[in-house]
Design a protein around this motif. Structure first.
Motif, short mmCIF file in Angstrom:
data_model
loop_
_atom_site.label_atom_id
_atom_site.label_comp_id
_atom_site.label_asym_id
_atom_site.label_seq_id
_atom_site.Cartn_x
_atom_site.Cartn_y
_atom_site.Cartn_z
N UNK A 195 21.28 61.80 9.67
CA UNK A 195 19.92 60.85 9.84
C UNK A 195 20.54 59.05 9.03
N UNK A 196 20.88 58.65 8.11
CA UNK A 196 21.17 57.51 8.13
C UNK A 196 22.02 56.57 8.91
N UNK A 197 22.98 57.24 8.54
CA UNK A 197 24.62 56.73 8.88
C UNK A 197 24.72 56.02 10.90
N UNK A 198 24.13 58.05 11.35
CA UNK A 198 24.03 57.26 13.32
C UNK A 198 22.76 56.82 13.55
N UNK A 199 22.10 56.24 12.75
CA UNK A 199 20.64 55.36 13.15
C UNK A 199 21.60 54.15 12.53
N UNK A 200 22.26 53.81 11.67
CA UNK A 200 22.67 52.33 10.86
C UNK A 200 24.44 52.13 11.95
N UNK A 224 25.79 48.33 13.71
CA UNK A 224 27.21 47.44 13.98
C UNK A 224 28.08 47.71 14.70
N UNK A 225 27.60 48.62 16.67
CA UNK A 225 27.81 48.28 17.06
C UNK A 225 27.97 47.00 17.75
N UNK A 226 26.99 46.84 17.55
CA UNK A 226 26.80 45.13 18.00
C UNK A 226 27.18 43.88 17.76
N UNK A 255 27.13 51.06 23.40
CA UNK A 255 25.87 51.63 22.54
C UNK A 255 24.77 52.32 23.44
N UNK A 256 24.19 52.55 25.13
CA UNK A 256 23.59 53.31 25.65
C UNK A 256 24.47 54.24 25.14
N UNK A 257 25.39 54.87 25.27
CA UNK A 257 25.85 56.07 25.29
C UNK A 257 25.46 57.02 23.98
N UNK A 258 25.53 56.09 22.75
CA UNK A 258 25.18 55.98 21.50
C UNK A 258 23.85 56.53 21.58
N UNK A 259 22.89 55.89 21.83
CA UNK A 259 21.11 55.50 21.40
C UNK A 259 20.37 56.77 22.55
N UNK A 260 20.04 58.15 22.63
CA UNK A 260 20.26 58.72 23.43
C UNK A 260 18.11 58.04 24.04
N UNK A 261 17.82 56.96 23.30
CA UNK A 261 16.24 56.35 23.63
C UNK A 261 16.34 54.90 24.35
N UNK A 262 18.11 54.80 24.62
CA UNK A 262 17.98 53.64 25.71
C UNK A 262 17.97 55.03 27.29
N UNK A 263 17.08 53.46 27.86
CA UNK A 263 16.44 54.43 29.70
C UNK A 263 14.90 54.73 30.10
N UNK A 264 14.66 55.17 28.32
CA UNK A 264 13.02 55.91 28.44
C UNK A 264 12.46 54.75 27.91
N UNK A 265 12.85 52.97 27.84
CA UNK A 265 12.51 52.16 26.66
C UNK A 265 12.09 51.38 28.33
N UNK A 266 12.71 51.96 29.63
CA UNK A 266 12.43 51.24 30.36
C UNK A 266 11.33 52.09 31.23
N UNK A 267 11.08 53.06 30.75
CA UNK A 267 9.54 53.53 31.58
C UNK A 267 8.09 52.41 30.65
#
Lengths: 341, 288
Positions: free
Chosen positions: A255-260, A264-266, A329-341
């Motif tokens: 949980x923590x590291x996946x979000x952190x 870091x990648x940015x 970043x887009x591939x790691x973060x499953x939320x990306x793409x949903x922000x468009x809606x």
């Protein structure tokens, strides 16, 4: 088209104006010199005739706008002009020397990530402990270290005093022949040729410059990992995860590291900007035959086509790396793409 | 009148509080004073002429006569290191001042007037940031010509986006603030409102940026002269001295490169610590 594919293609489309800007700035740097560009490009030894020939060859007698399109046209064909010092096309020189620089840069980045990320996590988990203090000292000292000075110090300690490192001259000791060129990365090529002797020789040669560059990138990555981990560790979803009775390992890494990982990648984008610049200095210190030392030699010889080709190549490389980072970043973060809606 | 005195003493006691709270900041201000003194009085303080060669005492290790030893031409390394302070600080301070000024003007235009200005300027800053910055500085110096002056311009150009973005954000949020509108209604022109009413509010975060940037500008300038741009030998400058010393490090004469490198590191370290200290000083969350 899925929303994620849309977000990704939007991101790719965003690089187009940046690329255009890079080409314009590079054109301005090349052609809008305060002196006579033809004289610059013809080199120090040129006479009036060769300057005139250069002027015509480069189209410098035409109006600016037309020159710009000529420049872009040449560039699209991979023509960056001819180097005066080597007498060969700049693009060929750069392509030949690029693997050496990439091998060094990637080794340094992998090395520093392997140290900085665990250090940052550890410092965040044990906030206020000696690890945290060590992390803070390393980070502050790391950003103050001039890379070329670190390199010189490491040469003194590991080559002169201890004798562990080979002489700091290039990618391979002159006792060895370079491996047959497949990728241009000596480490990979020697493995492909199953020549372990050359592999270890080039690894020994790579160690000091790799460490020098790695130390330099250590600081920003460790700092960002620590900060991102601290944010993640104090978040609500982590408290929920703990309250739900998940084990500390699962909470920390799942949980923590996946979000952190995202911030870091940015930061890696920022780090690339520094590392591509620092590369030039490190290559100069260790006589590393990459594109950085090529540019330094060209600068000293007033070889302008080579320098400008190098600047353009580095900018394109940097834009491309940033694109790659954003896409991952887009591939790691499953939320990306949903922000468009 | 009494109120302004209160504010000043309040600021002063806060300054003292921060210094007491964080001795590292105190150390950094002390170090800065040392650098400032050696920049101003350096040439008068040093025991030897930084350019005087002496073949009989070449490459001597550090001793009582030569604290930092001598280089291959018998020049006193200590004198050269101290005298170099002025040049290194001048380059970085001038570069940061130029980028501070231009960045503020451009950022204020983008933030206050917005619209096309904002779009065009932002694109420009994006493009500058799309280059690896040190590499762009190399390209600029190569294009403008190899001189100390152009090192300053190159360092200034690559720093402009940092200030412009900061000012743009600060101006943008205050553009329609009550005090800005009041100033406008009182008959001040737009440029006057921006310069005298909005910008002063953005100064504290900018001062932090200046301090952090100064360290980076020194590193940048020293790096450029290390690869042979700008400063020419025999002028004493930290980057070029490390470059000269690097030739002797493989034969064990460590002092020629070590001391200028250490001094450079210490200067950058000082500015970075000062930046952190200044951040504590101006960060409202710490001011209770």
């Amino acid at each position: 088209m899925s929303s994620q594919a849309k977000a990704i293609s939007l991101r790719i489309a965003q690089t187009i104006p940046v690329l255009l800007g890079v080409v314009i700035i590079s054109f301005v740097l090349t052609r809008a010199l305060p002196g006579d560009p033809a004289a610059y490009f013809a080199g120090v030894m040129a006479d009036a005739n060769s300057i005139e020939a250069t002027r015509e060859a480069l189209g410098l007698d035409k109006p600016m706008i037309q020159q710009f399109f000529l420049y872009v046209g040449d560039m699209l064909q991979g023509d960056l002009g001819r180097s005066i010092s080597t007498g060969r096309p700049v693009a060929t020189d750069l392509a030949e020397r690029l693997p050496a620089s990439l091998e060094l840069t990637l080794t340094a980045l992998v090395l520093s990530c392997l140290i900085a990320v665990p250090l940052g996590i550890w410092a965040a988990v044990r906030q206020g402990s000696w690890v945290d203090h060590l992390c803070r000292v390393l980070v502050t000292a790391g950003v103050s270290l001039p890379t070329f000075f670190t390199g010189v110090l490491l040469i003194y300690v590991f080559y002169y005093l201890l004798g562990w490192a080979p002489s700091p001259l290039g990618r391979l000791d002159f006792l060895y022949l370079s491996p047959p060129r497949v990728t241009g990365f000596y480490l990979i090529d020697s493995l492909l040729a199953r020549d372990m002797e050359v592999f270890f020789a080039s690894l020994r040669q790579l160690a000091l410059p790799g460490i020098t560059l790695g130390l330099f990138t250590l600081a920003p990555i460790a700092r960002m990992t620590r900060a991102a981990m601290l944010t993640a560790l104090s978040s609500d979803y982590l408290r929920t995860a703990r309250a739900a009775g998940l084990g500390p390992r699962k909470v920390l890494y799942g949980y923590a590291f996946r979000n952190a990982l995202l911030p870091v990648v940015t930061t890696l984008g920022m780090v690339f900007s520094f590392v591509l610049g620092a590369n030039v200095l490190v290559e100069k210190v260790f006589a590393w035959p990459g594109i950085g030392s090529y540019a330094v030699e060209a600068l000293v010889a007033s070889d302008y086509a080579a320098v400008q080709g190098f600047v353009l190549a580095m900018a394109l490389l940097f834009v491309f790396l940033n694109l790659l980072i954003d896409l991952s970043y887009a591939l790691i973060d499953p939320r990306i793409g949903f922000t468009e809606k | 009148m009494s109120q302004s005195i209160d504010i000043r003493t309040g600021g002063w006691s806060h300054f003292v509080y921060v210094l007491r709270d964080n001795p590292v900041t105190l150390v950094s201000f002390g170090l800065f004073a040392v650098f400032a003194i050696s920049a101003v009085f350096g040439p008068a303080l040093v025991p030897y002429d930084p350019l005087a060669t002496n073949a009989t005492s070449a490459l001597q290790p550090p001793s009582w006569d030569h604290w930092f030893g001598t280089d291959n031409l018998g020049r006193d390394v200590f004198s050269r290191v101290i005298v170099a302070t002025r040049l290194d600080l001048t380059i970085s301070i001038l570069a940061v001042a130029i980028s501070f000024f231009i960045g503020t003007v451009l950022g204020a235009i983008a933030g206050y007037w917005g619209g096309w200005w904002d779009i065009v300027l932002n694109r420009l800053f994006d493009t500058i940031m799309a280059f690896p910055l040190f590499v762009l500085a190399m390209g600029i110096v190569a294009a403008l010509g190899n001189s100390v002056e152009n090192i300053i311009y190159a360092t200034a150009i690559i720093n402009i986006p940092f200030y412009a973005r900061l000012v743009r954000a600060e101006v943008n949020v205050r553009r329609d603030a009550g005090f800005a509108r009041a100033a406008r209604l009182a008959g001040n022109s737009h440029p006057r409102v921006v310069a005298f009413h909005i910008i002063p509010n953005a100064l504290p975060p900018m001062m932090v940026q200046v301090s952090l940037n100064l360290g980076w500008a020194i590193l940048n300038a020293a790096g450029l002269s290390f690869i042979g741009l700008g400063v020419r030998p025999p002028t004493p400058e930290w980057g070029i001295m490390v470059a000269e010393g690097a030739n002797f490090i493989v034969s064990g004469q460590w002092w020629v490169a070590l001391f200028p490198g250490l001094w450079l590191m210490l200067a950058v370290f000082t500015f970075n610590l000062m930046g952190d200290g200044l951040r504590d000083l101006v960060d409202p969350r710490r001011r209770t």
